[in-house]
Design a protein around this motif. Structure first.
Motif, PDB file in Angstrom:
ATOM      1  N   ARG A 133       0.847  -1.197   0.000  1.00 34.44           N
ATOM      2  CA  ARG A 133       0.000   0.000   0.000  1.00 34.44           C
ATOM      3  C   ARG A 133       0.881   1.245   0.000  1.00 34.44           C
ATOM      4  NH1 ARG A 133      -2.094  -2.496   4.659  1.00 34.44           N
ATOM      5  NH2 ARG A 133      -3.845  -3.885   4.208  1.00 34.44           N
ATOM      6  N   LEU A 134       0.464   2.227  -0.763  1.00 35.10           N
ATOM      7  CA  LEU A 134       1.070   3.552  -0.722  1.00 35.10           C
ATOM      8  C   LEU A 134      -0.028   4.505  -0.259  1.00 35.10           C
ATOM      9  CD1 LEU A 134       2.862   1.864  -2.793  1.00 35.10           C
ATOM     10  CD2 LEU A 134       3.506   4.069  -3.753  1.00 35.10           C
ATOM     11  N   SER A 135      -0.311   4.471   1.039  1.00 41.13           N
ATOM     12  CA  SER A 135      -1.496   5.140   1.583  1.00 41.13           C
ATOM     13  C   SER A 135      -1.492   6.636   1.339  1.00 41.13           C
ATOM     14  CB  SER A 135      -1.607   4.854   3.088  1.00 41.13           C
ATOM     15  OG  SER A 135      -1.738   3.469   3.319  1.00 41.13           O
ATOM     16  N   ASN A 136      -0.324   7.260   1.420  1.00 42.86           N
ATOM     17  CA  ASN A 136      -0.263   8.712   1.207  1.00 42.86           C
ATOM     18  C   ASN A 136      -0.550   9.105  -0.237  1.00 42.86           C
ATOM     19  OD1 ASN A 136       0.413   9.158   3.893  1.00 42.86           O
ATOM     20  ND2 ASN A 136       2.608   9.013   3.498  1.00 42.86           N
ATOM     21  N   ASP A 137      -0.467   8.129  -1.119  1.00 41.91           N
ATOM     22  CA  ASP A 137      -0.704   8.389  -2.546  1.00 41.91           C
ATOM     23  C   ASP A 137      -1.997   7.748  -3.043  1.00 41.91           C
ATOM     24  OD1 ASP A 137       2.005   9.623  -3.220  1.00 41.91           O
ATOM     25  OD2 ASP A 137       2.597   7.707  -2.339  1.00 41.91           O
ATOM     26  N   LYS A 138      -2.727   7.064  -2.140  1.00 42.42           N
ATOM     27  CA  LYS A 138      -3.920   6.303  -2.520  1.00 42.42           C
ATOM     28  C   LYS A 138      -3.597   5.389  -3.701  1.00 42.42           C
ATOM     29  CE  LYS A 138      -7.298   9.622  -0.791  1.00 42.42           C
ATOM     30  NZ  LYS A 138      -8.463  10.493  -1.116  1.00 42.42           N
ATOM     31  N   ALA A 139      -2.510   4.653  -3.540  1.00 43.18           N
ATOM     32  CA  ALA A 139      -1.999   3.811  -4.622  1.00 43.18           C
ATOM     33  C   ALA A 139      -1.573   2.451  -4.084  1.00 43.18           C
ATOM     34  CB  ALA A 139      -0.828   4.504  -5.312  1.00 43.18           C
ATOM     35  N   ILE A 140      -1.276   1.561  -5.000  1.00 43.24           N
ATOM     36  CA  ILE A 140      -0.814   0.204  -4.671  1.00 43.24           C
ATOM     37  C   ILE A 140       0.301  -0.155  -5.649  1.00 43.24           C
ATOM     38  CG2 ILE A 140      -1.440  -2.254  -4.638  1.00 43.24           C
ATOM     39  CD1 ILE A 140      -4.311  -1.340  -3.997  1.00 43.24           C
ATOM     40  N   SER A 298      -0.642   1.182  -9.326  1.00 45.40           N
ATOM     41  CA  SER A 298      -2.032   1.479  -9.686  1.00 45.40           C
ATOM     42  C   SER A 298      -2.591   2.483  -8.688  1.00 45.40           C
ATOM     43  CB  SER A 298      -2.878   0.201  -9.671  1.00 45.40           C
ATOM     44  OG  SER A 298      -2.894  -0.377  -8.375  1.00 45.40           O
ATOM     45  N   GLY A 299      -3.786   2.982  -8.972  1.00 49.61           N
ATOM     46  CA  GLY A 299      -4.414   3.936  -8.068  1.00 49.61           C
ATOM     47  C   GLY A 299      -4.369   5.356  -8.598  1.00 49.61           C
ATOM     48  N   GLU A 300      -4.527   6.303  -7.686  1.00 52.85           N
ATOM     49  CA  GLU A 300      -4.690   7.709  -8.069  1.00 52.85           C
ATOM     50  C   GLU A 300      -3.582   8.263  -8.964  1.00 52.85           C
ATOM     51  OE1 GLU A 300      -4.965  11.572  -5.389  1.00 52.85           O
ATOM     52  OE2 GLU A 300      -6.850  10.445  -5.390  1.00 52.85           O
ATOM     53  N   PRO A 301      -2.295   7.901  -8.750  1.00 55.98           N
ATOM     54  CA  PRO A 301      -1.254   8.447  -9.630  1.00 55.98           C
ATOM     55  C   PRO A 301      -1.407   8.053 -11.100  1.00 55.98           C
ATOM     56  CG  PRO A 301      -0.280   7.561  -7.629  1.00 55.98           C
ATOM     57  CD  PRO A 301      -1.708   7.123  -7.636  1.00 55.98           C
ATOM     58  N   ILE A 323     -12.594  -0.103 -22.358  1.00 55.02           N
ATOM     59  CA  ILE A 323     -12.838  -0.138 -20.913  1.00 55.02           C
ATOM     60  C   ILE A 323     -11.729   0.675 -20.262  1.00 55.02           C
ATOM     61  CG2 ILE A 323     -13.007  -1.566 -18.844  1.00 55.02           C
ATOM     62  CD1 ILE A 323     -14.014  -3.847 -20.554  1.00 55.02           C
ATOM     63  N   GLY A 324     -12.103   1.737 -19.579  1.00 55.82           N
ATOM     64  CA  GLY A 324     -11.134   2.621 -18.952  1.00 55.82           C
ATOM     65  C   GLY A 324     -10.880   2.240 -17.507  1.00 55.82           C
ATOM     66  N   VAL A 325      -9.612   2.151 -17.144  1.00 55.71           N
ATOM     67  CA  VAL A 325      -9.264   1.771 -15.778  1.00 55.71           C
ATOM     68  C   VAL A 325      -7.988   2.492 -15.367  1.00 55.71           C
ATOM     69  CG1 VAL A 325      -8.111  -0.306 -16.648  1.00 55.71           C
ATOM     70  CG2 VAL A 325      -8.712  -0.186 -14.248  1.00 55.71           C
ATOM     71  N   GLY A 326      -7.956   2.905 -14.110  1.00 53.58           N
ATOM     72  CA  GLY A 326      -6.780   3.590 -13.585  1.00 53.58           C
ATOM     73  C   GLY A 326      -7.140   4.815 -12.779  1.00 53.58           C
ATOM     74  N   GLY A 327      -7.116   4.697 -11.461  1.00 49.76           N
ATOM     75  CA  GLY A 327      -7.278   5.857 -10.591  1.00 49.76           C
ATOM     76  C   GLY A 327      -8.684   6.388 -10.439  1.00 49.76           C
ATOM     77  N   VAL A 328      -9.692   5.590 -10.722  1.00 48.88           N
ATOM     78  CA  VAL A 328     -11.078   6.063 -10.599  1.00 48.88           C
ATOM     79  C   VAL A 328     -11.565   5.902  -9.153  1.00 48.88           C
ATOM     80  CG1 VAL A 328     -13.477   5.687 -11.307  1.00 48.88           C
ATOM     81  CG2 VAL A 328     -11.632   5.553 -12.992  1.00 48.88           C
ATOM     82  N   SER A 349      -8.149  -0.193  -6.955  1.00 47.02           N
ATOM     83  CA  SER A 349      -7.404   0.410  -5.851  1.00 47.02           C
ATOM     84  C   SER A 349      -8.281   1.276  -4.954  1.00 47.02           C
ATOM     85  CB  SER A 349      -6.238   1.253  -6.386  1.00 47.02           C
ATOM     86  OG  SER A 349      -5.338   0.455  -7.120  1.00 47.02           O
ATOM     87  N   SER A 350      -9.217   2.008  -5.535  1.00 46.37           N
ATOM     88  CA  SER A 350     -10.068   2.880  -4.724  1.00 46.37           C
ATOM     89  C   SER A 350     -10.937   2.074  -3.769  1.00 46.37           C
ATOM     90  CB  SER A 350     -10.943   3.770  -5.603  1.00 46.37           C
ATOM     91  OG  SER A 350     -11.756   2.997  -6.465  1.00 46.37           O
ATOM     92  N   MET A 351     -11.294   0.847  -4.150  1.00 44.57           N
ATOM     93  CA  MET A 351     -12.076   0.003  -3.253  1.00 44.57           C
ATOM     94  C   MET A 351     -11.227  -0.462  -2.078  1.00 44.57           C
ATOM     95  SD  MET A 351     -14.814  -2.946  -4.271  1.00 44.57           S
ATOM     96  CE  MET A 351     -13.733  -4.348  -4.444  1.00 44.57           C
TER      97      MET A 351
END
Length: 387
Positions: A133-140, A298-301, A323-328, A349-351
């Motif tokens: 987890r990259l919690s400060n970046d809302k990423a994985i 993956s995730g917000e970045p 199909i769009g995916v990435g940071g939604v 990642s957002s889930m």
């Protein structure tokens, strides 16, 4: 030393069991978005990421997740690949790798579920730890490496679930085994195995965690691969119209994207859609201490990178379904991808950070944005930013 190991193991077991019990019990009640985000998810994050992932699969498998009570409005219905989607929000491959969580994901309110990546033979994937987890970046960052129970076991689960999934659209994401000598044969086997029990198939040649996999995106390699796979699909008995999708990496150069678009315009290589995009090996400005771990980010970045690539591929391919995916993580994020050319949206990642109630949140926000702009349906908004 043996005693120390036993103590650590027992402690881990107690923590895992306790967290799972809390998670399961609370999930039995009608969900509250803030409660999930501020209480349940932080509790789940006491576990290491892979253990938390297993708990989430367990909760979905045994349907101890908040059951969606939101009725999808007509404006969110969309027809893609000659399939009717009750809403455009799906779970991306990587969450339910082995087809265990289909019914729980249906309960949460997803319009479609993509299982995998699944490999022909069972394989354990890369060494642990392999997800961060990259919690400060809302990423994985993950480097799972296609851990899979194999085509046969997953096909059995899909067959068992099919009578109960109703209108849920089910996709299978196909991968290749790490040690295979013939990647084309691996994907051919997957098409033959799943064509008659799924709604679409994904050819995943863009994961960064399997050696040499991404080289299949090179122009000549891709041409050879797609020619073989499209031919097999077209000559199948029973379901020769199963949609084939190609999942692409965000790290392709613009020239490589142009090359892929050229291949896709060849009749013998024509697939039915794209998934844009997979995880990235690039490291944009990140704050979390795990930022230098190897693997796919993956995730917000990835949000803006993905949206830009959707726009580019939509232009280059003259509007192939995407199909769009990435940071939604919001209706706005989904809407930006739809306007860039995506007909459907996937999240993952957002889930991990906000919990299952984010699905309904995104759908409600998306519907409001459509109404605000005067659109009566998702399809009216698809690609309006493509010029």
């Amino acid at each position: 030393m043996k005693l120390t190991f036993q103590k650590k193991f027992k402690s881990m077991l107690y923590v895992s069991s306790g967290a799972l019990a809390i998670f399961s019990g609370l999930c039995a009640y009608k969900g509250d978005e803030k409660f999930y985000k501020n209480v349940i998810m932080p509790l789940l994050h006491l576990l290491d990421p892979e253990q938390a992932h297993k708990c989430a699969i367990f909760a979905s498998q045994y349907r101890i997740v908040p059951k969606n009570s939101y009725k999808d409005p007509e404006s969110l219905h969309i027809q893609v690949f000659d399939k009717s989607f009750a809403n455009p929000i799906g779970i991306a491959a990587g969450f339910d790798k082995d087809g265990k969580a289909i019914m729980g994901l249906k309960d949460i309110g997803f319009g479609f579920v993509e299982i995998g990546s699944v490999t022909p033979l069972a394989q354990v994937g890369n060494d642990k730890p392999r997800v961060f987890r990259l919690s400060n970046d809302k990423a994985i960052i993950n480097r799972y490496g296609f851990n899979s129970e194999g085509y046969a076991r997953v096909a059995q689960r899909v067959n068992e679930a099919k009578p109960n999934i109703g209108s849920l659209i089910l996709g299978i994401n196909l991968g290749k085994n790490k040690t295979t000598d013939d990647p084309i044969a691996d994907y051919v086997q997957g098409i033959k195995m799943f064509a008659n029990i799924s709604d679409y198939l994904v050819i995943n040649i863009s994961s960064p965690n399997t050696p040499n996999l991404r080289s299949l995106q090179n122009k000549e390699n891709l041409k050879k691969l797609l020619k073989a796979l499209v031919s097999v699909r077209n000559n199948l008995c029973g379901k020769s119209n199963i949609p084939l999708l190609l999942k692409l990496a965000p790290d392709l150069t613009y020239q490589e994207r142009q090359d892929i678009a050229e291949v896709l315009k060849l009749p013998e290589c024509k697939v039915d859609g794209l998934i844009v995009c997979n995880t990235t090996i690039e490291r944009p400005s990140l704050k979390s201490h795990n930022k230098n771990e190897t693997g796919g980010l993956s995730g917000e970045p990835l949000k803006d990178i993905s949206t830009k690539m959707i726009l580019e591929m939509s232009k280059l391919t003259d509007g192939i379904p995407i199909i769009g995916v990435g940071g939604v993580s919001s209706g706005k994020d989904a809407y930006e991808k739809i306007k860039a050319g995506a007909s459907l949206i996937q999240i993952y990642s957002s889930m991990v950070y906000e919990g299952p109630l984010i699905v309904t949140k995104i759908k409600k926000e998306l519907m409001e944005l459509l109404e605000k702009d005067g659109f009566h349906s998702i399809s009216e908004a698809v690609g309006i930013n493509v010029k």
